[in-house]
Design a protein around this motif. Structure first.
Motif, PDB file in Angstrom:
ATOM      1  N   TYR A 190     -16.097 -56.408 -12.936  1.00 27.15           N
ATOM      2  CA  TYR A 190     -17.412 -55.358 -12.369  1.00 27.15           C
ATOM      3  C   TYR A 190     -17.968 -56.331 -11.264  1.00 27.15           C
ATOM      4  N   PRO A 191     -18.391 -57.427 -11.183  1.00 31.60           N
ATOM      5  CA  PRO A 191     -19.039 -58.104 -10.149  1.00 31.60           C
ATOM      6  C   PRO A 191     -18.233 -58.128  -8.836  1.00 31.60           C
ATOM      7  N   MET A 192     -16.981 -58.130  -8.732  1.00 32.33           N
ATOM      8  CA  MET A 192     -16.384 -58.063  -7.655  1.00 32.33           C
ATOM      9  C   MET A 192     -16.352 -56.680  -7.131  1.00 32.33           C
ATOM     10  N   MET A 193     -16.426 -55.612  -7.893  1.00 33.28           N
ATOM     11  CA  MET A 193     -16.134 -54.294  -7.377  1.00 33.28           C
ATOM     12  C   MET A 193     -17.677 -53.790  -7.094  1.00 33.28           C
ATOM     13  N   ARG A 194     -18.735 -54.527  -7.254  1.00 37.83           N
ATOM     14  CA  ARG A 194     -20.071 -54.019  -6.814  1.00 37.83           C
ATOM     15  C   ARG A 194     -20.306 -53.150  -5.875  1.00 37.83           C
ATOM     16  N   PRO A 195     -19.817 -53.498  -4.632  1.00 42.10           N
ATOM     17  CA  PRO A 195     -19.991 -52.811  -3.413  1.00 42.10           C
ATOM     18  C   PRO A 195     -19.268 -51.341  -3.733  1.00 42.10           C
ATOM     19  N   MET A 196     -18.169 -51.209  -4.112  1.00 43.01           N
ATOM     20  CA  MET A 196     -17.417 -49.949  -4.523  1.00 43.01           C
ATOM     21  C   MET A 196     -18.295 -49.015  -5.496  1.00 43.01           C
ATOM     22  N   TYR A 197     -18.843 -49.809  -6.420  1.00 42.64           N
ATOM     23  CA  TYR A 197     -19.733 -49.033  -7.388  1.00 42.64           C
ATOM     24  C   TYR A 197     -21.176 -48.573  -6.682  1.00 42.64           C
ATOM     25  N   VAL A 198     -21.604 -49.255  -5.789  1.00 39.37           N
ATOM     26  CA  VAL A 198     -22.780 -48.698  -5.114  1.00 39.37           C
ATOM     27  C   VAL A 198     -22.281 -47.527  -4.222  1.00 39.37           C
ATOM     28  N   THR A 199     -21.105 -47.610  -3.452  1.00 33.99           N
ATOM     29  CA  THR A 199     -20.734 -46.512  -2.616  1.00 33.99           C
ATOM     30  C   THR A 199     -20.461 -45.367  -3.148  1.00 33.99           C
ATOM     31  N   ILE A 200     -19.761 -45.348  -4.342  1.00 32.80           N
ATOM     32  CA  ILE A 200     -19.433 -44.181  -5.321  1.00 32.80           C
ATOM     33  C   ILE A 200     -20.764 -43.687  -5.765  1.00 32.80           C
ATOM     34  N   ILE A 201     -21.611 -44.522  -6.391  1.00 32.50           N
ATOM     35  CA  ILE A 201     -23.060 -43.760  -6.962  1.00 32.50           C
ATOM     36  C   ILE A 201     -23.824 -43.149  -5.784  1.00 32.50           C
ATOM     37  N   ILE A 202     -23.776 -43.582  -4.595  1.00 27.79           N
ATOM     38  CA  ILE A 202     -24.548 -42.844  -3.633  1.00 27.79           C
ATOM     39  C   ILE A 202     -23.587 -41.507  -2.973  1.00 27.79           C
ATOM     40  N   LEU A 203     -22.418 -41.782  -3.060  1.00 29.76           N
ATOM     41  CA  LEU A 203     -21.680 -40.370  -2.643  1.00 29.76           C
ATOM     42  C   LEU A 203     -21.745 -39.288  -3.832  1.00 29.76           C
ATOM     43  N   ASN A 204     -22.021 -39.855  -5.086  1.00 29.96           N
ATOM     44  CA  ASN A 204     -21.852 -38.661  -6.142  1.00 29.96           C
ATOM     45  C   ASN A 204     -23.343 -38.241  -6.151  1.00 29.96           C
ATOM     46  N   THR A 205     -24.486 -39.300  -5.979  1.00 31.05           N
ATOM     47  CA  THR A 205     -25.933 -38.839  -6.048  1.00 31.05           C
ATOM     48  C   THR A 205     -26.072 -37.741  -4.970  1.00 31.05           C
ATOM     49  N   LEU A 206     -25.598 -38.005  -3.592  1.00 32.48           N
ATOM     50  CA  LEU A 206     -25.841 -36.904  -2.777  1.00 32.48           C
ATOM     51  C   LEU A 206     -25.229 -35.721  -3.049  1.00 32.48           C
ATOM     52  N   TRP A 207     -24.045 -35.644  -3.716  1.00 29.05           N
ATOM     53  CA  TRP A 207     -23.188 -34.318  -3.828  1.00 29.05           C
ATOM     54  C   TRP A 207     -24.044 -33.721  -5.029  1.00 29.05           C
ATOM     55  N   ILE A 208     -24.400 -34.636  -6.306  1.00 31.14           N
ATOM     56  CA  ILE A 208     -24.952 -33.782  -7.416  1.00 31.14           C
ATOM     57  C   ILE A 208     -26.507 -33.294  -7.267  1.00 31.14           C
ATOM     58  N   TRP A 209     -27.249 -33.994  -6.436  1.00 31.70           N
ATOM     59  CA  TRP A 209     -28.561 -33.904  -6.319  1.00 31.70           C
ATOM     60  C   TRP A 209     -28.716 -32.693  -5.634  1.00 31.70           C
ATOM     61  N   ASN A 210     -27.856 -32.631  -4.584  1.00 31.71           N
ATOM     62  CA  ASN A 210     -28.240 -31.340  -3.495  1.00 31.71           C
ATOM     63  C   ASN A 210     -27.277 -30.198  -3.687  1.00 31.71           C
ATOM     64  N   ASP A 211     -26.436 -30.265  -5.034  1.00 37.50           N
ATOM     65  CA  ASP A 211     -25.404 -29.267  -5.375  1.00 37.50           C
ATOM     66  C   ASP A 211     -26.329 -27.799  -5.617  1.00 37.50           C
ATOM     67  N   TYR A 212     -25.890 -26.718  -5.111  1.00 37.29           N
ATOM     68  CA  TYR A 212     -26.344 -25.739  -5.675  1.00 37.29           C
ATOM     69  C   TYR A 212     -25.507 -24.752  -6.362  1.00 37.29           C
ATOM     70  N   LEU A 213     -24.213 -24.550  -6.202  1.00 31.75           N
ATOM     71  CA  LEU A 213     -23.254 -23.636  -6.579  1.00 31.75           C
ATOM     72  C   LEU A 213     -22.874 -23.829  -8.082  1.00 31.75           C
ATOM     73  N   LEU A 214     -22.578 -25.040  -8.368  1.00 33.82           N
ATOM     74  CA  LEU A 214     -22.100 -25.289  -9.845  1.00 33.82           C
ATOM     75  C   LEU A 214     -23.532 -24.984 -10.827  1.00 33.82           C
TER      76      LEU A 214
END
Length: 278
Positions: A190-214
């Motif tokens: 987990y500590p070594m993967m922290r940059p990827m965790y943050v990247t995926i969280i940001i990508l999913n946040t932008l998608w989920i927060w702004n999603d209208y269709l689903l």
């Protein structure tokens, strides 16, 4: 030999070009914010001009029109819970696949990759039918489960590729010291993967927060509306309430912008740390 540090003309030209490109990206924000402070008549007459008088009352009206506290709460619950489950389950799934590279896991990874290319429009009707049959329609839990299904393929794929770079010797040393599988994962991986965790969280946040269709397919109750759905209600067939919709849009995107700016430093520091270790 001393390094030449003179400020050259090509460097100046390049910086000017980059500044102009950056300003072009800010133009939509100018139209959004400036028009959110105008009266409805001013927006229709000249959308590019600055507001003659700042109509701060538009934000209060927009806040009340979309019931912003309720919509914000729903969007926040859906985004946070979906993100936590996605990064936890996807990272653990990818770790299992990488460390146990069996034929079954290879086939499972291929299925995850194949799921990324399936158009959402092709499964909209089956999705609504299945969720209604099992009692998950018109509920935040059902929507979160749907986001887990749609977000897992990309998250697993990104985690899988990133975990291949973690040396197996580090994990073996931790196991020699007595750490179990979960200890190795949460203390080493987990500590070594922290940059990827943050990247995926940001990508999913932008998608989920702004999603209208689903959400529009699964949520029908007014009390469960997310910010995109609540904002869309201001656009009718014959009337578009721009003086309310634009402030509502500003209120809706502000949390995401604040979140992105707060998390950006972790991405930069993580990438820099990874570069030094490499």
């Amino acid at each position: 030999m001393e390094q030449d540090t003179r400020y050259r003309i090509p460097t100046l030209i390049l910086e000017i070009v980059l500044i102009v490109i950056g300003l072009l990206f800010l133009v939509p924000f100018y139209f959004l914010i400036s028009n959110s402070l105008k009266t409805f008549g001013e927006i229709l007459s000249d959308a590019a001009a600055l507001p003659s008088t700042l109509q701060w009352s538009n934000y209060k009206s927009g806040w009340e029109a979309i019931n912003f506290p309720s919509a914000f709460k729903n969007s926040l619950i859906i985004t946070v819970v979906s993100n936590l489950l996605l990064v936890l389950l996807s990272s653990m799934t990818a770790y299992q696949m990488v460390r146990h590279n069996t034929k079954f896991n290879k086939a499972l990874l291929a299925l995850f990759v194949a799921a990324m290319v399936i158009p959402f429009q092709s499964i909209m009707l089956p999705l609504t039918d299945v969720t209604s049959r099992i009692g998950l329609s018109d509920s935040l839990i059902g929507l979160i489960i749907a986001y887990l299904g749609f977000g897992a393929p990309l998250s697993v794929f990104l985690f899988h590729g990133s975990m291949k770079s973690i040396p197996l010797e580090i994990e073996q040393a931790a196991r020699v010291d007595g750490s179990g599988t979960y200890g190795v994962f949460f203390r080493i991986v987990y500590p070594m993967m922290r940059p990827m965790y943050v990247t995926i969280i940001i990508l999913n946040t932008l998608w989920i927060w702004n999603d209208y269709l689903l959400p529009s397919l699964m949520l029908t109750s007014e009390s469960l509306q997310t910010i995109p759905i609540a904002t869309y209600m201001l656009f009718g067939q014959y009337t578009k309430q721009w003086d309310l919709a634009l402030p509502a849009l500003v209120l809706g995107i502000a949390p995401v912008i604040i979140f992105f700016l707060a998390m950006q430093k972790y991405i930069v520091s993580g990438i820099a740390a990874g570069a030094v270790k490499g």
